[in-house]
Write a protein that holds these residues in place. Structure first.
Motif, PDB file in Angstrom:
ATOM      1  N   ASP A   1      -0.448  10.874   2.808  1.00  0.00           N
ATOM      2  CA  ASP A   1      -1.754  11.526   2.817  1.00  0.00           C
ATOM      3  C   ASP A   1      -2.788  10.739   3.623  1.00  0.00           C
ATOM      4  O   ASP A   1      -3.980  11.007   3.543  1.00  0.00           O
ATOM      5  N   ASP A   2      -2.291   9.746   4.374  1.00  0.00           N
ATOM      6  CA  ASP A   2      -3.198   8.903   5.142  1.00  0.00           C
ATOM      7  C   ASP A   2      -3.428   9.479   6.527  1.00  0.00           C
ATOM      8  O   ASP A   2      -2.479   9.800   7.230  1.00  0.00           O
TER       9      ASP A   2
ATOM     10  N   ARG B   1       3.419   4.612   6.659  1.00  0.00           N
ATOM     11  CA  ARG B   1       2.090   5.139   6.404  1.00  0.00           C
ATOM     12  C   ARG B   1       2.162   6.105   5.231  1.00  0.00           C
ATOM     13  O   ARG B   1       2.986   7.021   5.225  1.00  0.00           O
ATOM     14  N   PRO B   2       1.319   5.879   4.214  1.00  0.00           N
ATOM     15  CA  PRO B   2       1.301   6.845   3.100  1.00  0.00           C
ATOM     16  C   PRO B   2       1.089   8.248   3.645  1.00  0.00           C
ATOM     17  O   PRO B   2       0.297   8.448   4.575  1.00  0.00           O
TER      18      PRO B   2
ATOM     19  N   GLU C   1       2.696   1.799  -3.379  1.00  0.00           N
ATOM     20  CA  GLU C   1       1.733   2.168  -4.395  1.00  0.00           C
ATOM     21  C   GLU C   1       1.283   3.613  -4.222  1.00  0.00           C
ATOM     22  O   GLU C   1       1.299   4.398  -5.161  1.00  0.00           O
ATOM     23  N   LYS C   2       0.929   3.974  -3.007  1.00  0.00           N
ATOM     24  CA  LYS C   2       0.365   5.298  -2.752  1.00  0.00           C
ATOM     25  C   LYS C   2       1.405   6.410  -2.838  1.00  0.00           C
ATOM     26  O   LYS C   2       1.186   7.436  -3.462  1.00  0.00           O
ATOM     27  N   ASP C   3       2.533   6.209  -2.172  1.00  0.00           N
ATOM     28  CA  ASP C   3       3.499   7.293  -2.061  1.00  0.00           C
ATOM     29  C   ASP C   3       4.461   7.371  -3.241  1.00  0.00           C
ATOM     30  O   ASP C   3       4.997   8.427  -3.535  1.00  0.00           O
TER      31      ASP C   3
ATOM     32  N   GLY D   1       3.815   5.394  -6.319  1.00  0.00           N
ATOM     33  CA  GLY D   1       3.186   4.954  -7.556  1.00  0.00           C
ATOM     34  C   GLY D   1       3.944   3.851  -8.249  1.00  0.00           C
ATOM     35  O   GLY D   1       4.097   3.847  -9.467  1.00  0.00           O
TER      36      GLY D   1
ATOM     37  N   ARG E   1       0.821  -1.205   0.000  1.00  0.00           N
ATOM     38  CA  ARG E   1       0.000   0.000   0.000  1.00  0.00           C
ATOM     39  C   ARG E   1       0.859   1.260   0.000  1.00  0.00           C
ATOM     40  O   ARG E   1       0.601   2.223  -0.717  1.00  0.00           O
ATOM     41  N   PHE E   2       1.885   1.237   0.819  1.00  0.00           N
ATOM     42  CA  PHE E   2       2.774   2.390   0.919  1.00  0.00           C
ATOM     43  C   PHE E   2       3.468   2.709  -0.405  1.00  0.00           C
ATOM     44  O   PHE E   2       3.437   3.839  -0.884  1.00  0.00           O
TER      45      PHE E   2
END
Lengths: 166, 166
Positions: free
Chosen positions: B163-164, B160-161, A39-41, A43, A36-37
């Motif tokens: 923007d989370d 933790r992303p 992917e989100k931060d 890409g 998740r990390f």
DNA sequence: GCGAAATACATCCACGTGGATGTAACAATC
DNA sequence: GATTGTTACATCCACGTGGATGTATTTCGC
């Protein structure tokens, strides 16, 4: 609820498959977080960071060398390398003696990004193994290395598909 | 080749991220083998076998209980459960007090298939940990459980992303 | 008790995965 | 030095993945 989560875990980690189940649990739980990390931060899939790590740490290595450090299908590595190149984080130089082989080198930006990620992954490592003392961590590492060097890991008699030739 | 595989591994397993890298290596290497096996011989993803294992071992549990044992996204579990039901390996019974909840039970055929798979996975476990003595295996299990119970596994401050929300 | 929040599970869909195959180059055998 | 095999990497495509969202139900707050 008929089963308590703690009971399920305790019982499973006492079963015949306890070693595998406990190791799997750690991995799956951590994957949830790290996938998740990245992917989100950033890409990108986790394996792109793995590949970048390898290139920064071992400049000039080949894609196939990344594969020996992070056992993944060859096309996954290939995709990750393409991504890193598109982002300008690595460059390639074709080997003079063997034009199939491409040596991979990090760019300054690539090194910067890796340092940033690595610092956070290091903190993540501390989170995971925070419950262990330094001696226990070393013990854990020692056991992991022994498993890896045992050699039963990469190929299998037990799980060879039945129609697969030796 | 400028780098020897053994050098890459030795150096990486001595780096700052050695604990994480060694654990990852074991997992990735094993996944290569087991993913292929379950796909080829049983035409199903690995997580379907995990789910079947959970249902046989804890008859009547809910899908969400499987998730506590095998930390995966909820929809992956849902898909696995659907697959098992289509194959006739499990049945469901809606909870009388809470019609959202479906208790899962293995069929005889489901138990048979699981026994077959489990025997092979047990052999696989022996392959992986064959290099360890019984005492070392127990040590490994003990350390894994300590990591799991440490609690830093399922959530993370480090990764933790940005923007989370907390 | 009514609205809001939470829970259990299903479904949607863009994207990554990985086995298979392709392409090019090098190596080995004779 | 042509044939065969192997290696390094790229590409194709069917399928699984997982975040987001939907649906139904239950619980909580006041």
């Amino acid at each position: 609820m008929r089963y308590e989560t703690d009971d399920i875990l305790r019982e499973t980690f006492s079963s015949d498959l306890r070693y595998l189940m406990a190791a799997s649990f750690i991995v799956l739980a951590n994957n949830q977080v790290s996938n998740r990390f990245f992917e989100k931060d950033y890409g990108m899939p986790v394996h792109a960071w793995s590949a970048l790590y390898a290139v920064v740490r071992f400049p000039g290595l080949l894609a196939r060398d990344i594969q020996s450090l992070f056992p993944r299908p060859q096309n996954s590595i290939s995709r990750a390398v393409s991504l890193l190149r598109e982002r300008g984080w690595i460059t390639t130089r074709t080997n003079e003696d063997d034009s199939r082989a491409k040596h991979l080198f990090p760019t300054d930006e690539g090194r910067r990004v890796l340092a940033e990620i690595e610092a956070r992954v290091l903190r993540r490592q501390d989170e995971i193994f925070g419950g262990l003392s330094a001696a226990e961590r070393d013990q854990f590492l020692h056991l992991c290395r022994k498993v890896i060097e045992g050699g039963g890991l990469r190929s299998s008699d037990a799980l060879r598909p039945t129609d697969d030739p030796q």
